[in-house]
Design a protein around this motif. Structure first.
Motif, PDB file in Angstrom:
ATOM      1  N   UNK A   1       0.729  -1.368   0.196  1.00 15.03           N
ATOM      2  CA  UNK A   1       0.071  -0.232  -0.130  1.00 15.03           C
ATOM      3  C   UNK A   1       0.742   1.511   0.503  1.00 15.03           C
ATOM      4  N   UNK A   2       0.922   2.375  -0.295  1.00 14.26           N
ATOM      5  CA  UNK A   2       1.264   3.186  -0.653  1.00 14.26           C
ATOM      6  C   UNK A   2       0.974   4.628  -0.319  1.00 14.26           C
ATOM      7  N   UNK A   3       1.096   5.148   1.242  1.00 15.83           N
ATOM      8  CA  UNK A   3       1.364   5.438   1.610  1.00 15.83           C
ATOM      9  C   UNK A   3       1.921   7.090   1.645  1.00 15.83           C
ATOM     10  N   UNK A   4       1.687   8.649   1.760  1.00 16.48           N
ATOM     11  CA  UNK A   4       2.289   8.803   1.139  1.00 16.48           C
ATOM     12  C   UNK A   4       2.112  10.070   2.155  1.00 16.48           C
ATOM     13  N   UNK A   5       2.623  11.244   2.895  1.00 15.55           N
ATOM     14  CA  UNK A   5       2.184  12.658   3.810  1.00 15.55           C
ATOM     15  C   UNK A   5       1.532  13.418   3.078  1.00 15.55           C
ATOM     16  N   UNK A   6       0.313  13.327   3.956  1.00 15.72           N
ATOM     17  CA  UNK A   6      -0.681  14.746   4.000  1.00 15.72           C
ATOM     18  C   UNK A   6      -1.808  13.556   2.800  1.00 15.72           C
ATOM     19  N   UNK A   7      -1.668  12.163   2.563  1.00 19.37           N
ATOM     20  CA  UNK A   7      -3.228  11.411   2.194  1.00 19.37           C
ATOM     21  C   UNK A   7      -3.933  11.741   3.513  1.00 19.37           C
ATOM     22  N   UNK A   8      -5.249  11.310   3.018  1.00 19.67           N
ATOM     23  CA  UNK A   8      -6.734  11.266   4.425  1.00 19.67           C
ATOM     24  C   UNK A   8      -6.722   9.794   4.639  1.00 19.67           C
ATOM     25  N   UNK A   9      -6.832   9.183   5.470  1.00 20.79           N
ATOM     26  CA  UNK A   9      -7.228   7.569   5.435  1.00 20.79           C
ATOM     27  C   UNK A   9      -8.574   7.147   6.243  1.00 20.79           C
ATOM     28  N   UNK A  10      -9.385   6.065   5.405  1.00 20.13           N
ATOM     29  CA  UNK A  10     -11.061   5.935   6.676  1.00 20.13           C
ATOM     30  C   UNK A  10      -9.537   4.665   7.737  1.00 20.13           C
ATOM     31  N   UNK A  11      -9.876   4.507   8.952  1.00 17.66           N
ATOM     32  CA  UNK A  11      -9.865   2.921   9.576  1.00 17.66           C
ATOM     33  C   UNK A  11     -10.727   2.498   9.681  1.00 17.66           C
ATOM     34  N   UNK A  12     -11.016   1.227   9.788  1.00 12.43           N
ATOM     35  CA  UNK A  12     -11.992   0.024   9.717  1.00 12.43           C
ATOM     36  C   UNK A  12     -12.329  -0.001  10.946  1.00 12.43           C
ATOM     37  N   UNK A  13     -11.608  -0.027  12.479  1.00  6.67           N
ATOM     38  CA  UNK A  13     -12.024   0.486  13.587  1.00  6.67           C
ATOM     39  C   UNK A  13     -11.930   2.356  14.264  1.00  6.67           C
ATOM     40  N   UNK A  14     -12.622   2.619  14.542  1.00  3.12           N
ATOM     41  CA  UNK A  14     -12.908   3.776  14.842  1.00  3.12           C
ATOM     42  C   UNK A  14     -11.746   3.862  16.321  1.00  3.12           C
ATOM     43  N   UNK A  15     -11.332   6.009  16.227  1.00  2.58           N
ATOM     44  CA  UNK A  15     -11.283   6.195  17.595  1.00  2.58           C
ATOM     45  C   UNK A  15     -11.753   6.221  18.663  1.00  2.58           C
ATOM     46  N   UNK A  16     -10.933   6.035  20.087  1.00  5.62           N
ATOM     47  CA  UNK A  16     -12.439   6.599  20.579  1.00  5.62           C
ATOM     48  C   UNK A  16     -12.873   7.396  20.967  1.00  5.62           C
ATOM     49  N   UNK A  17     -12.830   8.552  20.227  1.00  6.99           N
ATOM     50  CA  UNK A  17     -13.010   9.639  20.562  1.00  6.99           C
ATOM     51  C   UNK A  17     -14.308   9.422  19.231  1.00  6.99           C
ATOM     52  N   UNK A  18     -14.895   8.582  18.461  1.00  8.99           N
ATOM     53  CA  UNK A  18     -15.674   8.533  17.354  1.00  8.99           C
ATOM     54  C   UNK A  18     -15.237   8.459  15.680  1.00  8.99           C
ATOM     55  N   UNK A  19     -14.392   8.562  15.603  1.00 10.91           N
ATOM     56  CA  UNK A  19     -13.754   8.832  14.483  1.00 10.91           C
ATOM     57  C   UNK A  19     -12.832   8.591  14.074  1.00 10.91           C
ATOM     58  N   UNK A  20     -13.467   7.853  12.324  1.00 12.10           N
ATOM     59  CA  UNK A  20     -12.496   7.102  11.627  1.00 12.10           C
ATOM     60  C   UNK A  20     -11.441   7.462  10.472  1.00 12.10           C
ATOM     61  N   UNK A  21     -11.244   9.125  10.473  1.00  8.40           N
ATOM     62  CA  UNK A  21     -11.046   9.689   9.361  1.00  8.40           C
ATOM     63  C   UNK A  21      -9.835   9.552   9.913  1.00  8.40           C
ATOM     64  N   UNK A  22      -8.244   9.584   9.413  1.00  8.62           N
ATOM     65  CA  UNK A  22      -7.180  10.229   9.957  1.00  8.62           C
ATOM     66  C   UNK A  22      -5.907  10.800   8.808  1.00  8.62           C
ATOM     67  N   UNK A  23      -5.509  12.209   9.131  1.00  8.04           N
ATOM     68  CA  UNK A  23      -4.575  12.243   7.899  1.00  8.04           C
ATOM     69  C   UNK A  23      -2.606  11.809   8.279  1.00  8.04           C
ATOM     70  N   UNK A  24      -2.068  11.515   7.355  1.00  3.24           N
ATOM     71  CA  UNK A  24      -0.553  11.606   7.363  1.00  3.24           C
ATOM     72  C   UNK A  24       0.559  11.772   7.729  1.00  3.24           C
TER      73      UNK A  24
END
Length: 69
Positions: A1-24
């Motif tokens: 998988x090609x992950x680069x700085x600035x990418x926005x990714x959706x995770x399979x499981x949510x963060x404890x705050x409820x969010x699933x979207x993360x920025x690299x």
């Protein structure tokens, strides 16, 4: 998988705050990501992160294409 700085990714499981979207923000043997909901940052091993990603929502333009005139 090609992950680069600035990418926005959706995770399979949510963060404890409820969010699933993360920025690299950093890429290497460990990847640093920031939760877009609560702005908390965390570092994960690259293989573990690649398994946890559901999809890459947006990626940065390829830096090698710059300067082509």
């Amino acid at each position: 998988m090609d992950i680069q700085v600035g990418d926005t990714v959706e995770m399979k499981k949510p963060h404890p705050c409820g969010g699933k979207i993360f920025r690299v923000v950093r890429v290497g043997s460990e990847v640093r990501i920031i939760c877009e909901t609560c702005k908390r940052d965390m570092t994960m091993d690259r293989p573990k992160l690649e398994k946890a990603i559901k999809q890459i929502l947006s990626s940065t333009p390829d830096s090698t294409a710059k300067g082509d005139v």
